[in-house]
Design a protein around this motif. Structure first.
Motif, PDB file in Angstrom:
ATOM      1  N   THR A 105       0.838  -1.198   0.000  1.00  0.00           N
ATOM      2  CA  THR A 105       0.000   0.000   0.000  1.00  0.00           C
ATOM      3  C   THR A 105       0.876   1.252   0.000  1.00  0.00           C
ATOM      4  OG1 THR A 105      -1.767  -1.142   1.171  1.00  0.00           O
ATOM      5  CG2 THR A 105      -1.767   1.264   1.286  1.00  0.00           C
ATOM      6  N   GLY A 106       0.508   2.213  -0.865  1.00  0.00           N
ATOM      7  CA  GLY A 106       1.266   3.460  -0.961  1.00  0.00           C
ATOM      8  C   GLY A 106       2.346   3.439  -2.012  1.00  0.00           C
ATOM      9  N   GLU A 107       2.623   2.260  -2.594  1.00  0.00           N
ATOM     10  CA  GLU A 107       3.645   2.166  -3.632  1.00  0.00           C
ATOM     11  C   GLU A 107       3.021   2.308  -5.012  1.00  0.00           C
ATOM     12  OE1 GLU A 107       6.885  -0.558  -1.186  1.00  0.00           O
ATOM     13  OE2 GLU A 107       5.650  -1.516  -2.724  1.00  0.00           O
ATOM     14  N   ARG A 108       3.864   2.337  -6.034  1.00  0.00           N
ATOM     15  CA  ARG A 108       3.413   2.559  -7.402  1.00  0.00           C
ATOM     16  C   ARG A 108       3.754   1.361  -8.293  1.00  0.00           C
ATOM     17  NH1 ARG A 108       6.125   6.039 -10.505  1.00  0.00           N
ATOM     18  NH2 ARG A 108       4.361   6.579 -11.834  1.00  0.00           N
ATOM     19  N   VAL A 109       2.873   1.116  -9.250  1.00  0.00           N
ATOM     20  CA  VAL A 109       3.124   0.147 -10.313  1.00  0.00           C
ATOM     21  C   VAL A 109       2.938   0.868 -11.638  1.00  0.00           C
ATOM     22  CG1 VAL A 109       2.286  -1.931 -11.462  1.00  0.00           C
ATOM     23  CG2 VAL A 109       2.432  -1.867  -8.969  1.00  0.00           C
ATOM     24  N   VAL A 110       3.912   0.728 -12.510  1.00  0.00           N
ATOM     25  CA  VAL A 110       3.816   1.283 -13.860  1.00  0.00           C
ATOM     26  C   VAL A 110       3.719   0.103 -14.816  1.00  0.00           C
ATOM     27  CG1 VAL A 110       4.928   2.700 -15.621  1.00  0.00           C
ATOM     28  CG2 VAL A 110       5.165   3.295 -13.190  1.00  0.00           C
ATOM     29  N   ALA A 111       2.766   0.185 -15.736  1.00  0.00           N
ATOM     30  CA  ALA A 111       2.534  -0.946 -16.637  1.00  0.00           C
ATOM     31  C   ALA A 111       2.347  -0.471 -18.063  1.00  0.00           C
ATOM     32  CB  ALA A 111       1.306  -1.741 -16.185  1.00  0.00           C
ATOM     33  N   SER A 112       2.706  -1.335 -18.980  1.00  0.00           N
ATOM     34  CA  SER A 112       2.399  -1.084 -20.379  1.00  0.00           C
ATOM     35  C   SER A 112       0.893  -1.191 -20.576  1.00  0.00           C
ATOM     36  CB  SER A 112       3.115  -2.109 -21.258  1.00  0.00           C
ATOM     37  OG  SER A 112       2.712  -1.979 -22.589  1.00  0.00           O
ATOM     38  N   ARG A 113       0.343  -0.293 -21.357  1.00  0.00           N
ATOM     39  CA  ARG A 113      -1.096  -0.295 -21.604  1.00  0.00           C
ATOM     40  C   ARG A 113      -1.529  -1.548 -22.358  1.00  0.00           C
ATOM     41  NH1 ARG A 113      -1.283   4.479 -22.983  1.00  0.00           N
ATOM     42  NH2 ARG A 113      -2.248   5.403 -21.129  1.00  0.00           N
ATOM     43  N   ALA A 114      -0.656  -2.079 -23.164  1.00  0.00           N
ATOM     44  CA  ALA A 114      -0.974  -3.264 -23.962  1.00  0.00           C
ATOM     45  C   ALA A 114      -0.759  -4.519 -23.127  1.00  0.00           C
ATOM     46  CB  ALA A 114      -0.112  -3.300 -25.220  1.00  0.00           C
ATOM     47  N   LEU A 115      -1.789  -4.900 -22.378  1.00  0.00           N
ATOM     48  CA  LEU A 115      -1.753  -6.089 -21.545  1.00  0.00           C
ATOM     49  C   LEU A 115      -2.946  -6.978 -21.874  1.00  0.00           C
ATOM     50  CD1 LEU A 115      -0.991  -4.615 -17.982  1.00  0.00           C
ATOM     51  CD2 LEU A 115       0.626  -5.790 -19.483  1.00  0.00           C
ATOM     52  N   PHE A 116      -2.813  -8.253 -21.591  1.00  0.00           N
ATOM     53  CA  PHE A 116      -3.942  -9.169 -21.651  1.00  0.00           C
ATOM     54  C   PHE A 116      -5.057  -8.637 -20.760  1.00  0.00           C
ATOM     55  CE2 PHE A 116      -5.790 -13.104 -19.639  1.00  0.00           C
ATOM     56  CZ  PHE A 116      -6.650 -13.399 -20.697  1.00  0.00           C
ATOM     57  N   GLY A 117      -6.311  -8.888 -21.120  1.00  0.00           N
ATOM     58  CA  GLY A 117      -7.443  -8.291 -20.424  1.00  0.00           C
ATOM     59  C   GLY A 117      -7.428  -8.486 -18.922  1.00  0.00           C
ATOM     60  N   SER A 118      -7.139  -9.698 -18.444  1.00  0.00           N
ATOM     61  CA  SER A 118      -7.127  -9.946 -16.995  1.00  0.00           C
ATOM     62  C   SER A 118      -5.963  -9.247 -16.311  1.00  0.00           C
ATOM     63  CB  SER A 118      -7.077 -11.451 -16.722  1.00  0.00           C
ATOM     64  OG  SER A 118      -8.261 -12.077 -17.165  1.00  0.00           O
ATOM     65  N   CYS A 119      -4.811  -9.166 -16.993  1.00  0.00           N
ATOM     66  CA  CYS A 119      -3.674  -8.429 -16.438  1.00  0.00           C
ATOM     67  C   CYS A 119      -4.014  -6.944 -16.321  1.00  0.00           C
ATOM     68  CB  CYS A 119      -2.438  -8.621 -17.308  1.00  0.00           C
ATOM     69  SG  CYS A 119      -1.852 -10.323 -17.422  1.00  0.00           S
ATOM     70  N   TYR A 120      -4.654  -6.418 -17.354  1.00  0.00           N
ATOM     71  CA  TYR A 120      -5.079  -5.012 -17.341  1.00  0.00           C
ATOM     72  C   TYR A 120      -6.015  -4.769 -16.163  1.00  0.00           C
ATOM     73  CZ  TYR A 120      -6.624  -0.508 -19.238  1.00  0.00           C
ATOM     74  OH  TYR A 120      -6.911   0.827 -19.400  1.00  0.00           O
ATOM     75  N   TRP A 121      -6.950  -5.692 -15.924  1.00  0.00           N
ATOM     76  CA  TRP A 121      -7.902  -5.543 -14.818  1.00  0.00           C
ATOM     77  C   TRP A 121      -7.185  -5.513 -13.469  1.00  0.00           C
ATOM     78  CZ3 TRP A 121      -9.161  -8.457 -10.538  1.00  0.00           C
ATOM     79  CH2 TRP A 121     -10.333  -8.105  -9.865  1.00  0.00           C
ATOM     80  N   ILE A 122      -6.187  -6.353 -13.291  1.00  0.00           N
ATOM     81  CA  ILE A 122      -5.452  -6.365 -12.028  1.00  0.00           C
ATOM     82  C   ILE A 122      -4.811  -5.004 -11.763  1.00  0.00           C
ATOM     83  CG2 ILE A 122      -3.367  -7.266 -10.899  1.00  0.00           C
ATOM     84  CD1 ILE A 122      -4.098 -10.008 -11.999  1.00  0.00           C
ATOM     85  N   VAL A 123      -4.153  -4.449 -12.786  1.00  0.00           N
ATOM     86  CA  VAL A 123      -3.480  -3.164 -12.605  1.00  0.00           C
ATOM     87  C   VAL A 123      -4.475  -2.019 -12.518  1.00  0.00           C
ATOM     88  CG1 VAL A 123      -1.815  -1.560 -13.630  1.00  0.00           C
ATOM     89  CG2 VAL A 123      -1.421  -4.023 -13.784  1.00  0.00           C
ATOM     90  N   ASP A 124      -5.512  -2.069 -13.324  1.00  0.00           N
ATOM     91  CA  ASP A 124      -6.466  -0.960 -13.396  1.00  0.00           C
ATOM     92  C   ASP A 124      -7.490  -0.973 -12.270  1.00  0.00           C
ATOM     93  OD1 ASP A 124      -7.641   1.319 -14.874  1.00  0.00           O
ATOM     94  OD2 ASP A 124      -9.314  -0.047 -15.228  1.00  0.00           O
ATOM     95  N   THR A 356     -11.139 -11.767 -25.390  1.00  0.00           N
ATOM     96  CA  THR A 356     -10.056 -11.564 -24.426  1.00  0.00           C
ATOM     97  C   THR A 356      -9.934 -10.132 -23.926  1.00  0.00           C
ATOM     98  OG1 THR A 356      -8.480 -11.208 -26.234  1.00  0.00           O
ATOM     99  CG2 THR A 356      -8.711 -13.457 -25.396  1.00  0.00           C
ATOM    100  N   HIS A 357     -10.313  -9.142 -24.746  1.00  0.00           N
ATOM    101  CA  HIS A 357     -10.171  -7.736 -24.366  1.00  0.00           C
ATOM    102  C   HIS A 357     -11.519  -7.019 -24.316  1.00  0.00           C
ATOM    103  CE1 HIS A 357      -6.041  -8.774 -25.223  1.00  0.00           C
ATOM    104  NE2 HIS A 357      -5.648  -7.644 -24.692  1.00  0.00           N
ATOM    105  N   MET A 358     -12.584  -7.804 -24.193  1.00  0.00           N
ATOM    106  CA  MET A 358     -13.925  -7.230 -24.148  1.00  0.00           C
ATOM    107  C   MET A 358     -14.090  -6.247 -22.994  1.00  0.00           C
ATOM    108  SD  MET A 358     -17.561  -9.202 -23.559  1.00  0.00           S
ATOM    109  CE  MET A 358     -17.072  -9.669 -21.891  1.00  0.00           C
ATOM    110  N   ARG A 359     -13.576  -6.612 -21.807  1.00  0.00           N
ATOM    111  CA  ARG A 359     -13.788  -5.796 -20.613  1.00  0.00           C
ATOM    112  C   ARG A 359     -12.771  -4.669 -20.461  1.00  0.00           C
ATOM    113  NH1 ARG A 359     -15.653 -10.860 -19.325  1.00  0.00           N
ATOM    114  NH2 ARG A 359     -17.751 -10.890 -18.428  1.00  0.00           N
ATOM    115  N   VAL A 360     -11.839  -4.576 -21.394  1.00  0.00           N
ATOM    116  CA  VAL A 360     -10.906  -3.453 -21.367  1.00  0.00           C
ATOM    117  C   VAL A 360     -11.632  -2.153 -21.688  1.00  0.00           C
ATOM    118  CG1 VAL A 360      -8.892  -2.468 -22.520  1.00  0.00           C
ATOM    119  CG2 VAL A 360      -8.892  -4.874 -21.859  1.00  0.00           C
ATOM    120  N   GLY A 361     -12.685  -2.230 -22.483  1.00  0.00           N
ATOM    121  CA  GLY A 361     -13.474  -1.056 -22.834  1.00  0.00           C
ATOM    122  C   GLY A 361     -13.101  -0.507 -24.195  1.00  0.00           C
ATOM    123  N   PRO A 362     -14.064   0.112 -24.889  1.00  0.00           N
ATOM    124  CA  PRO A 362     -13.820   0.558 -26.267  1.00  0.00           C
ATOM    125  C   PRO A 362     -12.735   1.620 -26.394  1.00  0.00           C
ATOM    126  CG  PRO A 362     -15.963   1.304 -25.457  1.00  0.00           C
ATOM    127  CD  PRO A 362     -15.448   0.323 -24.475  1.00  0.00           C
TER     128      PRO A 362
END
Length: 403
Positions: A105-124, A356-362
């Motif tokens: 808690t309080g730390e930062r994660v930087v991620a590439s925007r191009a991730l698999f849908g579930s990976c994107y959900w974890i970070v987002d 696979t990327h349906m829930r990432v959003g349009p």
């Protein structure tokens, strides 16, 4: 957890895939044994007590350690050139365990925007729930990485090539920036596979796999793996996986060991087929766009050639006519199956915008270049001529006037 410290360090990768980490029982079996057991017994109460204090090395419980799982972990570590490996129940189990065990808690994660849908959900979605700041950047934009990593971070997560549009990220440059910010660079290497790219040699600290993909390669079992330095695996990751239960079953580990034996051959053939498929699609009617890292027209081809051992097994193609055209194309395929899996011996096709990327959003999909006509192709072991004929049939259907 098993670390790579035996004589098989001297073997070449193809040999390690067959022989690394083998410890035969007194029965002298050729293939590794499957230790389908939940627990283990002790010679005495004293041995049990000493096992739990760590004074005696003995298996306790298959959630903590199992001989078959250890064999897989040893082989993967030796193949990857890692000090240690932990196998998990799935690829997403590997991603989530690597991040949640490390970031506070309080730390930062930087991620590439191009991730698999579930990976994107974890970070987002998931990490911010625990008070973790997250930031996405375009993987190919080095200036954006420099800005994002100009202040401290705990972890950097990226895929290269990315899912599904095959963006290539400069691993050496991002590793340097991540380390300057105090972060571990975690690379999801599932698309390239261990036979196609070695992120640790390019500066990555942690390599993550969905073993479900190329490592199994025959659509049989789920599995994941996290590889890195022994101290981090032992002190940070292992307590998390042991106590949360995100561990691999012995049977799945045995199947994955069998998959590793042919990984080198399979990926070589699949990549060769993918290159031929990409060359066909590049000039085919009905194709609005194509991405394959092994082709000179890929925007980051030179970088891919430096980082990857081959062009990969994945092809991203945009079919004319948007979603209707893509659906006509997919529905007309006779040989290539519609599936959201990849890395299989059989060729597979996916429509990322609706799966696979349906829930990432349009909006996020648009930023990633995932159009309604985009199709992800995972090229398998079939004869490339048959695959090309099937794709030609699909393109004819995509171009046909709907009735």
């Amino acid at each position: 957890m098993t670390h790579s410290s035996d004589s098989s360090n001297a073997w070449h990768p193809a040999t390690r895939l067959l022989h690394a980490g083998v410890e035969r029982t007194p029965f002298g079996e050729t293939s590794e044994g499957i230790f389908l057991t939940s627990g283990f017994v002790y010679d005495s109460a004293e041995q049990a007590a000493a096992t739990f204090t760590g004074d005696v090395e003995h298996y306790q419980y298959s959630r903590f350690g199992n001989p078959t799982v250890d064999a897989l972990q040893t082989r993967l570590a030796l193949l990857e050139g890692a000090e240690a490996c932990i196998a998990t129940s799935s690829g997403m189990g590997a991603v989530s365990s690597a991040l949640l065990s490390h970031v506070r808690t309080g730390e930062r994660v930087v991620a590439s925007r191009a991730l698999f849908g579930s990976c994107y959900w974890i970070v987002d979605q998931l990490l911010p729930r625990y008070g973790i700041e997250t930031e996405f950047v375009d993987g190919h934009d080095l200036a954006a990485w420099e800005r994002a990593l100009s202040k401290p971070a705990s972890a950097v997560l990226l895929e290269s090539p990315s899912n599904p549009m095959l963006d290539i990220v400069d691993l050496e440059s991002i590793a340097s920036l991540a380390h300057r910010a105090g972060a571990l660079l975690m690379v999801d290497n599932a698309f390239a596979s261990p036979a196609g790219q070695a992120p640790l040699t390019l500066g990555a600290d942690v390599v993550i796999y969905s073993c479900t993909k190329h490592i199994d390669g025959q659509g049989r079992v789920l599995g994941g793996a996290v590889l890195g330095r022994k101290a981090w695996i032992t002190d940070t990751l292992q307590p998390f996986t042991r106590n949360t239960g995100n561990t691999l079953s012995p049977f799945n580990a045995w199947v994955l060991l069998k998959g590793l034996e042919t990984l080198d051959l399979r990926v070589e053939r699949m990549a060769s087929n993918a290159a031929q498929v990409a060359d066909f699609l590049a000039d085919a009617r009905g194709v609005a766009g194509l991405r394959y890292p092994g082709r000179a027209d890929h925007p980051q081809h030179a970088l891919a050639a430096r980082q990857m051992r081959n062009g990969g097994t994945m092809v991203a193609v945009e079919i004319e006519g948007g979603r209707p055209g893509a659906f006509r194309f997919l529905n007309a395929l006779k040989l290539i199956a519609i599936s959201n899996n990849l890395g299989d011996a059989r060729s597979l096709a996916t429509h990322p915008a609706t799966t696979t990327h349906m829930r990432v959003g349009p909006e996020a999909r648009a930023a990633l270049g995932i159009t309604e006509g985009a199709v992800r192709l995972s090229i398998g072991l079939e004869d490339a001529r048959d695959l090309i004929a099937d794709l030609a049939h699909g393109l004819d259907a995509a171009l046909a006037t709907p009735t």
